[in-house]
Design a protein around this motif. Structure first.
Motif, PDB file in Angstrom:
ATOM      1  N   UNK A 311     -16.071  -9.894  20.893  1.00 19.39           N
ATOM      2  CA  UNK A 311     -16.079  -9.546  22.309  1.00 19.39           C
ATOM      3  C   UNK A 311     -16.404  -8.079  22.528  1.00 19.39           C
ATOM      4  N   UNK A 312     -16.178  -7.247  21.528  1.00 17.20           N
ATOM      5  CA  UNK A 312     -16.428  -5.814  21.650  1.00 17.20           C
ATOM      6  C   UNK A 312     -17.810  -5.490  21.096  1.00 17.20           C
ATOM      7  N   UNK A 313     -18.552  -4.681  21.832  1.00 18.72           N
ATOM      8  CA  UNK A 313     -19.860  -4.265  21.355  1.00 18.72           C
ATOM      9  C   UNK A 313     -19.706  -3.274  20.206  1.00 18.72           C
ATOM     10  N   UNK A 314     -20.356  -3.566  19.093  1.00 26.50           N
ATOM     11  CA  UNK A 314     -20.325  -2.700  17.919  1.00 26.50           C
ATOM     12  C   UNK A 314     -21.710  -2.101  17.711  1.00 26.50           C
ATOM     13  N   UNK A 315     -21.773  -0.793  17.507  1.00 30.91           N
ATOM     14  CA  UNK A 315     -23.047  -0.099  17.286  1.00 30.91           C
ATOM     15  C   UNK A 315     -23.003   0.551  15.908  1.00 30.91           C
ATOM     16  N   UNK A 316     -23.978   0.205  15.064  1.00 27.57           N
ATOM     17  CA  UNK A 316     -24.065   0.768  13.715  1.00 27.57           C
ATOM     18  C   UNK A 316     -25.536   1.092  13.408  1.00 27.57           C
ATOM     19  N   UNK A 317     -25.733   1.992  12.455  1.00 31.03           N
ATOM     20  CA  UNK A 317     -27.094   2.359  12.064  1.00 31.03           C
ATOM     21  C   UNK A 317     -27.644   1.358  11.067  1.00 31.03           C
ATOM     22  N   UNK A 318     -28.940   1.115  11.161  1.00 29.48           N
ATOM     23  CA  UNK A 318     -29.622   0.237  10.213  1.00 29.48           C
ATOM     24  C   UNK A 318     -29.452   0.793   8.801  1.00 29.48           C
ATOM     25  N   UNK A 319     -29.149  -0.096   7.863  1.00 30.57           N
ATOM     26  CA  UNK A 319     -28.877   0.336   6.492  1.00 30.57           C
ATOM     27  C   UNK A 319     -29.840  -0.369   5.524  1.00 30.57           C
ATOM     28  N   UNK A 320     -30.419   0.350   4.560  1.00 26.90           N
ATOM     29  CA  UNK A 320     -30.353   1.800   4.355  1.00 26.90           C
ATOM     30  C   UNK A 320     -30.933   2.554   5.557  1.00 26.90           C
ATOM     31  N   UNK A 321     -30.383   3.719   5.808  1.00 24.71           N
ATOM     32  CA  UNK A 321     -30.768   4.473   6.995  1.00 24.71           C
ATOM     33  C   UNK A 321     -32.228   4.875   6.931  1.00 24.71           C
ATOM     34  N   UNK A 322     -32.820   4.948   8.106  1.00 23.68           N
ATOM     35  CA  UNK A 322     -34.230   5.307   8.238  1.00 23.68           C
ATOM     36  C   UNK A 322     -34.330   6.620   9.003  1.00 23.68           C
ATOM     37  N   UNK A 323     -35.507   7.185   8.982  1.00 21.07           N
ATOM     38  CA  UNK A 323     -35.795   8.366   9.784  1.00 21.07           C
ATOM     39  C   UNK A 323     -37.019   8.070  10.638  1.00 21.07           C
ATOM     40  N   UNK A 324     -36.842   8.055  11.978  1.00 20.02           N
ATOM     41  CA  UNK A 324     -35.602   8.268  12.723  1.00 20.02           C
ATOM     42  C   UNK A 324     -34.630   7.095  12.560  1.00 20.02           C
ATOM     43  N   UNK A 325     -33.364   7.342  12.893  1.00 21.58           N
ATOM     44  CA  UNK A 325     -32.358   6.298  12.763  1.00 21.58           C
ATOM     45  C   UNK A 325     -32.615   5.172  13.754  1.00 21.58           C
TER      46      UNK A 325
END
Length: 497
Positions: A311-325
């Motif tokens: 129910x809660x929105x979760x925000x995470x970076x794509x992994x492995x991280x990229x540039x730009x994120x």
């Protein structure tokens, strides 16, 4: 602490199949209601379904099906009115003929005008059946009628303790069904609201759900026995239920004020991420969005085979991280007949989809009703104005597809991605597809960062990919690749005064 199957309370499902609803759609609705009820903690032990031209205004079901339902729950099968009810001779003969032929007595009985024998106007004024009572008449029914044994076929300990109806009930329908069945009655909206209430974790989600829950409960509040007396003192003249409703209004005002403050903070955070690449996972509940989120980002978000686990929105970076994120957000799932109060309450959560750079419509392709589920998702997103955001269609749970299903989906949606969130090669392909999408929108530019501003170099690496780097008398000279908006902002930020 979870309950063992023998300890879980029992439930019976009730549904009315209206004209225009196919048998397949009706069965899918009932199956989905069963999953909702199971998620709420009940075991479904029986189903009562009826074909009708319209829902009975007072009790949803016709009189025959209502008695069948009451036999399962131990109720009397009728709504007591406190008066002796009479039936015309024509109606008695019609019901007797239907019973003799072994047919189910329909909920909509023929009017006296259509009956074989005419009835005098005087008789019509005196003779009234349960089906003829309006909602207002039934809602005023008295509970002092003698109890009926009912439920002859089930021991008391094995009877369902709750009836769940696959539609939203009016307050009078809810009351009438409880009187007729002798057990608690829930409608589809009530079940969904209760599931949301149990699964909400963050302060924002709890406040959103409480708003929807109070909006649902307020019109369904009734006077309890012994509480109908008027109150004394402040608010004199108000009944107990009126005072409770006033408390609900005050609590709703308090919740909305607190929620507005939280949403303002979230809006500021989203504004700070406006130049970042954002992908939002949207789709029907239990389509596998959280599993895909975990696979794409490596985060430990909750994954459960149940409806509305997230129910809660979760925000995470794509992994492995990229540039730009690239940021990935997991949003609340949708469902058919999702209560409007919940859509309104979760508007800020859904704004993640509205402000995303790319939407991934996640569909459980193994579900036979996936097309209807996809339409529900699109309808909700149209409602909040997110249907114009660029999107890609992702059919999840491909490990369950038959070869024929794969071929049919590829033929119908050639641009769609078919994958399984549990297959690393499929997740890698989706990741690359997302990066390729953003890559096509990027432009190259040259950026000079004076030596006095080297402490802000992290901003460049967060919003752009550095292709080449060299130094001269003016500072660090970078060749970058980024979205046009990010290039414009970085150029302005490091512009020489």
């Amino acid at each position: 602490m979870s309950q063992s199957p023998s300890q879980r309370p029992r439930a019976v499902l009730v549904s009315v199949q209206l004209p225009g609803i196919s048998d397949t759609e009706h069965a899918a609705d009932l199956a989905e209601l069963g999953r909702l009820v199971h998620t709420l903690g009940y075991d479904v032990v029986a189903t009562v379904s009826q074909r009708r031209d319209r829902v009975a205004s007072g009790t949803v079901l016709g009189s025959g099906k209502l008695k069948e339902l009451a036999e399962l729950t131990g109720g009397r099968g009728t709504v007591p009115t406190g008066a002796n009810l009479h039936k015309s001779k024509a109606r008695v003969r019609w019901e007797a003929a239907a019973e003799a032929s072994g047919e189910e007595t329909p909920g909509e009985e023929p009017s006296d005008a259509e009956a074989p024998e005419a009835v005098s106007p005087e008789a019509d004024d005196e003779e009234l059946s349960d089906e003829d009572l309006s909602d207002a008449d039934l809602s005023e029914a008295r509970d002092d009628a003698p109890e009926d044994d009912g439920a002859q076929g089930l021991p008391a300990g094995e009877r369902p303790s709750v009836v769940v109806v696959d539609q939203e009930l009016s307050p009078s329908q809810l009351s009438n069904l409880e009187r007729a069945t002798g057990v608690t009655v829930l409608d589809r909206t009530g079940v969904i609201v209760d599931i949301f209430h149990r699964h909400a974790r963050s302060r924002e989600a709890r406040m959103q759900v409480e708003i929807a829950r109070l909006n649902y409960l307020a019109p369904r509040m009734r006077e309890s026995t012994g509480r109908s007396e008027r109150q004394q003192g402040r608010g004199s003249g108000d009944s107990a239920v009126e005072l409770d409703r006033r408390k609900i209004r005050d609590r709703l005002a308090e919740l909305r004020e607190g929620l507005a403050s939280i949403q303002q903070d979230q809006a500021q955070r989203r504004y700070a991420r406006r130049d970042q690449l954002r992908v939002a996972l949207v789709g029907y509940t239990n389509a596998g969005k959280s599993s895909l989120m975990r696979a794409l980002t490596g985060s430990q978000v909750l994954v459960a085979d149940q409806l509305f686990a997230t129910l809660d929105t979760t925000v995470r970076a794509l992994h492995p991280e990229t540039r730009p994120r690239v940021l990935v957000s997991d949003t609340v799932g949708f469902i058919q007949k999702l209560p409007h109060d919940l859509v309104a309450s979760f508007r800020s959560t859904l704004d993640e989809a509205l402000e995303a750079s790319l939407l991934l419509y996640v569909v459980d392709g193994s579900d036979p009703t996936w097309a209807a589920q996809l339409e529900v998702t699109r309808e909700v997103l149209r409602e909040i104005g997110a249907h114009e955001v660029p999107s890609r269609l992702v059919f999840n749970k491909a490990d369950r597809f038959s070869p024929e299903q794969r071929e049919a989906l590829r033929e119908r949606y050639p641009e769609a991605l078919l994958l399984s969130a549990h297959a690393p090669e499929d997740v890698a392909a989706l990741r690359q597809h997302v990066l390729d999408y953003f890559e096509r929108s990027m432009v190259e530019a040259e950026l000079v960062i004076p030596y006095a501003r080297q402490g802000r170099i992290g901003e460049v690496y967060e919003h752009a990919r550095v292709i080449a780097e060299e130094y001269d008398e003016h500072g660090r000279r970078l060749r970058i690749r980024a979205l046009p908006a990010a290039v414009a902002r970085l150029t302005h930020a490091f512009k020489t005064p």
